[in-house]
Enzyme design. Structure first.
Site, PDB file in Angstrom:
ATOM      1  N   ASP A 101     -11.750   0.085  16.559  1.00 43.96           N
ATOM      2  CA  ASP A 101     -12.163   0.074  17.965  1.00 43.96           C
ATOM      3  C   ASP A 101     -13.170   1.164  18.300  1.00 43.96           C
ATOM      4  O   ASP A 101     -14.079   0.951  19.107  1.00 43.96           O
ATOM      5  CB  ASP A 101     -10.950   0.141  18.892  1.00 43.96           C
ATOM      6  CG  ASP A 101     -10.054   1.338  18.614  1.00 43.96           C
ATOM      7  OD1 ASP A 101     -10.352   2.114  17.694  1.00 43.96           O
ATOM      8  OD2 ASP A 101      -9.046   1.496  19.330  1.00 43.96           O
TER       9      ASP A 101
ATOM     10  N   ASP B  47      -4.647  -3.486  14.815  1.00 43.72           N
ATOM     11  CA  ASP B  47      -4.484  -3.182  16.237  1.00 43.72           C
ATOM     12  C   ASP B  47      -5.683  -3.594  17.090  1.00 43.72           C
ATOM     13  O   ASP B  47      -5.960  -2.978  18.119  1.00 43.72           O
ATOM     14  CB  ASP B  47      -4.220  -1.684  16.416  1.00 43.72           C
ATOM     15  CG  ASP B  47      -5.342  -0.815  15.853  1.00 43.72           C
ATOM     16  OD1 ASP B  47      -6.226  -1.339  15.148  1.00 43.72           O
ATOM     17  OD2 ASP B  47      -5.328   0.406  16.113  1.00 43.72           O
TER      18      ASP B  47
ATOM     19  N   SER C 164      23.977   2.974   1.070  1.00 45.24           N
ATOM     20  CA  SER C 164      22.661   3.592   1.235  1.00 45.24           C
ATOM     21  C   SER C 164      21.910   2.814   2.303  1.00 45.24           C
ATOM     22  O   SER C 164      22.228   1.652   2.575  1.00 45.24           O
ATOM     23  CB  SER C 164      21.874   3.559  -0.082  1.00 45.24           C
ATOM     24  OG  SER C 164      21.613   2.224  -0.476  1.00 45.24           O
TER      25      SER C 164
ATOM     26  N   GLU D  84       4.579   5.981  12.591  1.00 46.16           N
ATOM     27  CA  GLU D  84       4.260   7.374  12.930  1.00 46.16           C
ATOM     28  C   GLU D  84       4.175   7.617  14.432  1.00 46.16           C
ATOM     29  O   GLU D  84       4.348   8.742  14.893  1.00 46.16           O
ATOM     30  CB  GLU D  84       2.944   7.794  12.258  1.00 46.16           C
ATOM     31  CG  GLU D  84       1.730   7.000  12.692  1.00 46.16           C
ATOM     32  CD  GLU D  84       0.460   7.452  11.993  1.00 46.16           C
ATOM     33  OE1 GLU D  84       0.264   8.669  11.831  1.00 46.16           O
ATOM     34  OE2 GLU D  84      -0.333   6.579  11.605  1.00 46.16           O
TER      35      GLU D  84
ATOM     36  N   LYS E  68      27.806  -0.622   3.331  1.00 46.31           N
ATOM     37  CA  LYS E  68      26.547  -0.168   2.754  1.00 46.31           C
ATOM     38  C   LYS E  68      26.652   1.306   2.389  1.00 46.31           C
ATOM     39  O   LYS E  68      27.034   2.140   3.209  1.00 46.31           O
ATOM     40  CB  LYS E  68      25.401  -0.372   3.740  1.00 46.31           C
ATOM     41  CG  LYS E  68      25.073  -1.842   3.999  1.00 46.31           C
ATOM     42  CD  LYS E  68      23.895  -1.981   4.948  1.00 46.31           C
ATOM     43  CE  LYS E  68      23.561  -3.437   5.214  1.00 46.31           C
ATOM     44  NZ  LYS E  68      22.421  -3.599   6.143  1.00 46.31           N
TER      45      LYS E  68
ATOM     46  N   ILE F  79      -6.276  -0.875   8.737  1.00 47.54           N
ATOM     47  CA  ILE F  79      -4.981  -1.327   8.222  1.00 47.54           C
ATOM     48  C   ILE F  79      -3.949  -1.495   9.327  1.00 47.54           C
ATOM     49  O   ILE F  79      -2.924  -2.150   9.129  1.00 47.54           O
ATOM     50  CB  ILE F  79      -4.432  -0.370   7.144  1.00 47.54           C
ATOM     51  CG1 ILE F  79      -4.039   0.981   7.736  1.00 47.54           C
ATOM     52  CG2 ILE F  79      -5.418  -0.211   6.000  1.00 47.54           C
ATOM     53  CD1 ILE F  79      -3.245   1.863   6.783  1.00 47.54           C
TER      54      ILE F  79
ATOM     55  N   ARG G 141       0.042   4.663  14.645  1.00 46.36           N
ATOM     56  CA  ARG G 141       0.130   5.666  15.707  1.00 46.36           C
ATOM     57  C   ARG G 141       0.411   5.020  17.063  1.00 46.36           C
ATOM     58  O   ARG G 141       1.150   5.554  17.881  1.00 46.36           O
ATOM     59  CB  ARG G 141      -1.172   6.474  15.766  1.00 46.36           C
ATOM     60  CG  ARG G 141      -1.140   7.671  16.692  1.00 46.36           C
ATOM     61  CD  ARG G 141      -2.408   8.487  16.528  1.00 46.36           C
ATOM     62  NE  ARG G 141      -3.599   7.659  16.692  1.00 46.36           N
ATOM     63  CZ  ARG G 141      -4.721   7.794  15.979  1.00 46.36           C
ATOM     64  NH1 ARG G 141      -4.791   8.710  15.039  1.00 46.36           N
ATOM     65  NH2 ARG G 141      -5.757   7.019  16.200  1.00 46.36           N
TER      66      ARG G 141
ATOM     67  N   ARG H 100     -17.194   9.880  10.757  1.00 47.61           N
ATOM     68  CA  ARG H 100     -17.141   9.850  12.219  1.00 47.61           C
ATOM     69  C   ARG H 100     -18.287  10.718  12.729  1.00 47.61           C
ATOM     70  O   ARG H 100     -18.355  11.910  12.426  1.00 47.61           O
ATOM     71  CB  ARG H 100     -15.790  10.350  12.717  1.00 47.61           C
ATOM     72  CG  ARG H 100     -14.619   9.562  12.132  1.00 47.61           C
ATOM     73  CD  ARG H 100     -13.294  10.015  12.704  1.00 47.61           C
ATOM     74  NE  ARG H 100     -12.167   9.455  11.954  1.00 47.61           N
ATOM     75  CZ  ARG H 100     -11.677   8.243  12.137  1.00 47.61           C
ATOM     76  NH1 ARG H 100     -12.213   7.462  13.043  1.00 47.61           N
ATOM     77  NH2 ARG H 100     -10.657   7.813  11.414  1.00 47.61           N
TER      78      ARG H 100
END
Length: 328
Positions: A107, A134, A220, A227, A218, A131, A176, A76
């Site tokens: 972007d 977006d 579990s 995030e 259930k 990944i 994010r 960056r």
């Protein structure tokens, strides 16, 4: 008449993503096919400013289609955010007689490319590599499919432990601002609940969902958390809330983190990268500029960089409904 393109540079910028090497390879070999000289720029925009680039040929990119990350490296660049930095980058390109630039990134990288084009009328073309999936103008960004496979593999392994010990696992995945990874992997991994930034489901719904799961037998549960989900300050706060308000749960947290960015690209990402690389180079040769190549309705299409940057991807509402049904 636009100037004939005889030399093209390619760089990777921002966060790395599986498939970037395959895209570089495609750019270089498409240039070779059309008898255009290709330069690889190291360290993203910082490499443009420092003049850190070299000629690549078809043999320079052998054996990289299956490699994750980017052999050109990524960085960056704060300098490129300044007019002086961009001027230095432009001067270096002109000095090397380079006529066009392919930028592989997200972007932020495309914003830099668009500004660079506007200031110097320098031909640029973007390939979406992130990944998070977006970016508007493509159904799939490079690395998205590979990241999904990586996450699902991790969920499968964690579920083995969850089932063995009757545990509730909160698994945090990247995302994010968008929940594409969480929503897709949550369905594929059989999660009982999926928490994403686009849908504020609230703590009450989460508790109700977990209670229903327990009453249905259930022993579990898996909850996938993007995030950027807004329910709690972070995934550990969610764990604390469940510990304090629901008895009988042995709660664990797993943050997958940057492992989602690594690994060999999937077949889909390798093919996508190859198609995007060809389209990017041939579009520049046809006089197009300030666009991003993308996959739309199974075809390679061009989207203006400004639209790709400013647009907002939408979550698949059908997948949300499928998720609700599958968690019954």
């Amino acid at each position: 008449m636009p100037k004939k393109i005889e030399k093209i540079a390619v760089l990777t910028s921002g966060g790395d993503a599986p498939g970037m090497n395959a895209a570089i390879r495609a750019v270089v070999r498409t240039c070779a096919y059309h008898n255009v000289e290709c330069y690889g720029v190291y360290q993203g925009y910082e490499g443009l400013i420092e003049g850190d680039f070299e000629i690549l040929n078809a043999r320079s990119v052998k054996g990289i289609i299956n490699k994750g990350g980017t052999f050109l490296k990524s960085a960056r660049s704060q300098k490129f955010r300044t007019k002086e930095g961009r001027q230095q980058a432009y001067d270096n390109l002109i000095k090397a007689n380079i006529d066009g630039l392919v930028v592989i990134g997200g972007d932020g990288s495309f914003t830099g490319a668009m500004i660079f084009n506007q200031e110097f009328e320098f031909p640029v073309m973007g390939i979406p590599g992130t990944i998070d999936n977006d970016i508007v103008g493509t159904t799939h960004t490079l690395g998205f499919d590979t990241a999904l496979n990586t996450v699902v593999d991790a969920i499968d392994k964690i579920r083995d432990t969850a089932s063995s010990h009757n545990r509730l696992f909160f698994i945090e995945v990247m995302g994010r601002d968008v929940g594409h990874i969480a929503l897709n992997t949550g369905i594929a991994g059989g999660a009982e609940e999926i928490l994403i930034p686009e849908e504020d489901l609230g703590l009450d719904r989460l508790v109700d969902s977990l209670n229903r799961s327990r009453k249905s037998g259930k022993s579990s549960s898996i909850v996938i958390v993007a995030e950027g989900d807004k329910i709690g300050k972070n995934i550990f706060e969610l764990k604390d809330f469940i510990d304090e308000n629901m008895e009988g749960y042995d709660v664990r947290v797993s943050v997958l983190g940057h492992m989602q960015r690594g690994g060999a690209p999937s077949c889909f990402d390798r093919v996508l990268a190859s198609r995007m690389g060809v389209k990017a180079v041939e579009s520049l040769l046809e006089g197009e500029t300030n666009y991003m190549v993308g996959l739309i309705n199974s075809k390679m299409e061009l989207t203006p960089l400004e639209k790709a940057i400013k647009g907002k991807t939408k979550i698949n509402l059908e997948l949300l409904r499928v998720s609700d049904i599958m968690s019954t």
